[in-house]
Design a protein around this motif. Structure first.
Motif, short mmCIF file in Angstrom:
data_model
loop_
_atom_site.label_atom_id
_atom_site.label_comp_id
_atom_site.label_asym_id
_atom_site.label_seq_id
_atom_site.Cartn_x
_atom_site.Cartn_y
_atom_site.Cartn_z
N GLU A 332 6.05 1.63 -7.82
CA GLU A 332 7.49 1.46 -7.98
C GLU A 332 8.09 0.70 -6.80
OE1 GLU A 332 11.40 4.36 -7.97
OE2 GLU A 332 9.55 5.11 -8.89
N ARG A 333 7.55 0.95 -5.62
CA ARG A 333 8.04 0.26 -4.42
C ARG A 333 7.19 -0.96 -4.08
NH1 ARG A 333 9.97 2.80 0.72
NH2 ARG A 333 11.11 0.83 0.53
N ASN A 334 6.27 -1.31 -4.98
CA ASN A 334 5.42 -2.48 -4.77
C ASN A 334 4.62 -2.34 -3.46
OD1 ASN A 334 4.27 -4.94 -5.48
ND2 ASN A 334 5.83 -6.13 -4.34
N MET A 335 4.13 -1.10 -3.21
CA MET A 335 3.38 -0.83 -1.99
C MET A 335 1.92 -0.57 -2.33
SD MET A 335 6.14 1.60 0.01
CE MET A 335 5.20 1.65 1.53
N GLU A 336 1.07 -0.88 -1.36
CA GLU A 336 -0.37 -0.66 -1.54
C GLU A 336 -0.74 0.68 -0.91
OE1 GLU A 336 -4.66 -2.54 -0.08
OE2 GLU A 336 -2.83 -3.73 0.10
N LEU A 337 -1.37 1.55 -1.71
CA LEU A 337 -1.81 2.87 -1.23
C LEU A 337 -3.33 2.86 -1.14
CD1 LEU A 337 -1.24 5.78 -0.41
CD2 LEU A 337 -1.17 6.40 -2.84
#
Length: 466
Positions: A332-337
């Motif tokens: 949703e936040r366009n972040m890489e986990l």
């Protein structure tokens, strides 16, 4: 339900009963010793009488005679308490003189040369008998001389001895019992005072109980009670602080909910109502998030009182599951986990639910304060040093703020978002509960924060304890 036992009764029984037993044993021993010597004295008199009669047995020309004047027989028989009997008989010729009703004892061969004492009965009355074998001069035939008497004097002496021995012993038991009763009551007086002090306290008075006036044996009890009071006071203080903090934190979003609801009610069309509804949703989300965190805090404090809820937890599996749950939020936040963890299981002793909440709060903070389009890295190191590390690329935490952000409801001034300052406080409490160390430093990225949870207990030790 078992009836409670009285400490006073137990002490009195344990002190008095052995004393009474010893006194009774002493009285019995004294009685039988005195009776033994009394029997010896009366038996000696009987033996002297038998030997005196034996001297009156004469032998003349193979004839045995026994000649005792009537006045001598009368003097021999005289006794104001007992009746005296005698009997003289030849083993070959039979009865010679005396009382035919007196039984003749059967003397064992090995005791024929000694006086033989026996018990018998005459006229329905018990008697004591002594028998002596004698051989008169100029005679070849043995003569048996027996003397007996009833037992009145012996029984009278037995009663006198019994009274003389037992009555003082009974008096001694009574005096000692009174002394023991008084001593036990005085010894239990500090306990009664302690009970009165505790009973007079209010439910809110958790100050330590003074133990200056209690015996040394009771101080262990007062120390235990004082330790319990300290733990109870700490628990009540924690609950009071929790309630105060919860009320303070819930007041703001609830007030916002009320204002926005009133705003929505005043709106005339849906478009005007929309901003108010968005604010209501945000406030409801904040209240829900805050309620969840407060419940986690309450649960961690409850578990802290009883660590029996700890079980072996596979930290690898738990971290993977949590990261999977947060993937939608990262997208949703366009972040890489990113997750880096060993393939094999890593076990620690702990509470799986609380450990999951610990990691959820770390990931929530990392995704909330990290850069949009940035990255979050989760790393799990295995034994011998088990550590959970979460890195983000957000604004970071200054060293001067590192000690403050783990306090409840503290937020760094100017922090974005609508957090309530409980995330790292929850992480710290759960880490402390599991014997882990929390360390805040600079992340592995150009900017951001690294949160490291180093677990001190090793899996082999934890499974071995169970």
């Amino acid at each position: 339900m078992n009836k409670p036992h009285s400490l006073r009764t137990q002490l009195l029984l344990r002190l008095t009963l052995p004393l009474a037993f010893v006194v009774m044993l002493d009285a019995a021993v004294s009685y039988f010793v005195a009776l033994h010597y009394a029997d010896m004295a009366y038996d000696r008199w009987l033996l002297d009488s038998a030997r005196s009669l034996a001297q009156q047995v004469k032998g003349q020309k193979d004839k045995i005679t026994f000649d005792l004047p009537p006045i001598a027989v009368e003097m021999f028989r005289w006794d104001d308490m007992d009746k005296t009997f005698f009997k003289v008989e030849s083993l070959g010729g039979g009865f010679m003189a005396g009382d035919k009703a007196l039984p003749s004892p059967s003397i064992p061969p090995e005791e024929r040369d000694l006086p033989y004492f026996s018990d018998g009965e005459i006229g329905g009355k018990p008697i004591r008998i002594v028998s002596v074998l004698t051989v008169p001069t100029a005679a070849s035939e043995e003569v048996l001389v027996s003397v007996a008497e009833t037992l009145n004097k012996r029984r009278g002496m037995m009663s006198e001895i019994l009274l003389a021995v037992v009555l003082p012993q009974i008096l001694l038991v009574l005096v000692t019992g009174i002394h023991i009763w008084t001593g036990v009551n005085r010894g239990l007086h500090p306990l009664r005072n302690l009970a009165r002090i505790i009973a007079g306290r209010s439910a809110r008075d958790l100050d330590p109980i003074p133990d200056t006036d209690v015996p040394l044996e009771v101080r262990s009890l007062t120390h235990t009670i004082n330790e319990l009071l300290q733990r109870l006071a700490a628990s009540m203080a924690t609950q009071r602080r929790f309630i105060e903090n919860a009320a303070h934190q819930l007041r703001t979003p609830l007030a916002g909910l009320k204002i926005q609801a009133e705003r929505a009610l005043r709106a005339q069309d849906p478009e005007t109502m929309r901003p108010a509804l968005i604010h209501i949703k945000n406030s409801a989300d904040r209240v829900a998030h805050l309620s969840t965190q407060l419940l986690v805090l309450a649960r961690s404090e409850a578990v802290m009182q009883d660590r029996r809820e700890f079980t072996p937890v596979d930290l690898c599996a738990l971290v993977r599951e949590c990261c999977m749950d947060w993937v939608p939020k990262a997208l949703e936040r366009n972040m890489e986990l990113e997750l880096r963890a060993p393939d094999e299981a890593i076990f620690i002793a702990g509470n799986a639910l609380l450990l999951r909440e610990l990691l959820n709060n770390l990931l929530d903070n990392a995704l909330r304060y990290g850069k949009s389009g940035g990255q979050v890295a989760v790393k799990l190191d295995g034994p011998p040093r088990t550590a959970l590390i979460v890195d983000d690329d957000g604004p970071g935490i200054q060293p001067t703020e590192a000690g403050k952000v783990i306090e409840r409801f503290y937020r760094i001034p100017g922090s974005p978002g609508d957090g309530c300052g409980l995330g790292l406080a929850i992480v710290k409490e759960i880490a402390d509960l599991h014997g882990a160390r929390l360390h805040i430093s600079h992340s592995c990225f150009d900017s951001g924060t690294r949160i490291e949870i180093a677990f001190g207990r090793q899996p082999e030790e934890d499974q071995g304890r169970r």
